[in-house]
Enzyme design. Sequence first.
Site, PDB file in Angstrom:
ATOM      1  CG  HIS A 146       4.781   2.804   7.969  1.00 57.57           C
ATOM      2  ND1 HIS A 146       4.708   1.512   8.442  1.00 57.57           N
ATOM      3  CD2 HIS A 146       5.732   2.790   7.013  1.00 57.57           C
ATOM      4  CE1 HIS A 146       5.572   0.754   7.805  1.00 57.57           C
ATOM      5  NE2 HIS A 146       6.206   1.495   6.934  1.00 57.57           N
ATOM      6  CE  LYS A 148       2.849   0.732   4.241  1.00 55.75           C
ATOM      7  NZ  LYS A 148       3.562   0.269   5.439  1.00 55.75           N
ATOM      8  CG  ASP A 153     -17.951   1.047  -4.629  1.00 59.63           C
ATOM      9  OD1 ASP A 153     -17.657   2.226  -4.917  1.00 59.63           O
ATOM     10  OD2 ASP A 153     -18.087   0.147  -5.478  1.00 59.63           O
ATOM     11  CG  HIS A 317       8.439  -4.664   3.652  1.00 58.55           C
ATOM     12  ND1 HIS A 317       7.183  -4.088   3.519  1.00 58.55           N
ATOM     13  CD2 HIS A 317       9.236  -3.672   4.118  1.00 58.55           C
ATOM     14  CE1 HIS A 317       7.236  -2.812   3.872  1.00 58.55           C
ATOM     15  NE2 HIS A 317       8.462  -2.534   4.248  1.00 58.55           N
ATOM     16  CE  LYS A 319       5.190  -3.580   7.113  1.00 57.45           C
ATOM     17  NZ  LYS A 319       6.606  -3.473   7.004  1.00 57.45           N
ATOM     18  CG  ASP A 324       0.089 -18.630  23.965  1.00 58.38           C
ATOM     19  OD1 ASP A 324       1.271 -18.986  23.884  1.00 58.38           O
ATOM     20  OD2 ASP A 324      -0.394 -18.074  24.957  1.00 58.38           O
TER      21      ASP A 324
END
Length: 399
Positions: A146, A148, A153, A317, A319, A324
Amino acid sequence: MNLPSIVIALILLIIVWLYLDLTFGRKKHISLFQKRETPILYGNFDIFPHGKELFADYFHELKMARSHIHILFYIVRDDQFSQQFFEILKAKAKEGIEVRLLVDRIGSHKVKKPAINDLRAAGVEFAFSNRIRLPFLFYSSQVRNHRKISIIDGKIGYLGGFNVGKEYIDEDPKLSPWRDYHLKITGESIPFLQQEFFIDWNEYSSENVAVEAYTPKQPKGKIAHQFVPTEAGFLEKKYLPFLQSAKKSIVIGTPYFIPSNKLINELITAAKRGIMITIVVPYITDHMLVQEASYRYLRSMLKAGAQVFQYRNGFYHAKSIIIDDQLCDIGTANFDKRSLFLNKEINCYFYDAAFVDRFKEVIHKDILDSKPLKLEDLNKPNLFRSLKEGVAGALSFFL
């Protein structure tokens, strides 16, 4: 033996096989995973919450590549936008730039043989990650890559929640606009992203590349951060001390709120000791049953005094976790059991108050685009929803 008895015996046999496959496959996975995380490093970051802006920047940087392009995605579609992505990679490979593309076998199942042949003919090196393997067919079908990650370079990195497909640039009517968080990275942690890419590449391609040639030392940036790749249950172990350390507030943004027992209990305990907990989830869903699977946990959080917001301006979507106003987590992992225990994920933890303040403005905008979810909304009698919740609860580990 009559037909009903044969059917029952076959069903029991399948259940036993699935249980053994899952149990022993997980044990092997845990035994093979080696804990990896960077020390605290320093880099520079841009945050992209919109796909069109992200991919305009991303495609520009791909076109400017002068040495190599290394890319790992969970999902690459077979649509016009994906073809645009492929054309850039093929053009760079024809220029003599080294291009490697690694995509998840199931997440990117729409990438078919003709497209792969075209990429390879142009000089792009292509491989599928996390193919289904013997002897644990069921378990290996559930463990998805999962992550990405893109490295250009050896100097520029990208990491976050966006994949490659039309929905990610707001061309899916049901899920538009698509809200996500993706990072553009420069600084001294880029060699670690290269290393992570090649760990997966070397496992699933026919090559065994020495990563040292691709990890020149990079200058420091300004923002203190740490990259942590996880799989096989390590993410739960990473999250627990963060939640336990909270003294004032916890903010969680996730498309799928399906936590483990340990995490939900820790969140409830935190709420009871006076920690302000805010959870942002989607109002609409992109997968069957994931919303119903979250309801039992959201009820528990609402009863404990947490605030829950449902994002209404498209599909959420993203995450993230903020503790704090001092620690911020942005990455590929959802706050669900699949990311906790099955998927290969990678998150970036920020230990920079100024960056956390900057990111708080992003998530504050998302909260303004949301509506509070009330306990009475979830407790209204609804037989169909209750049935779906029961099925979702039984399958929650795999959703």
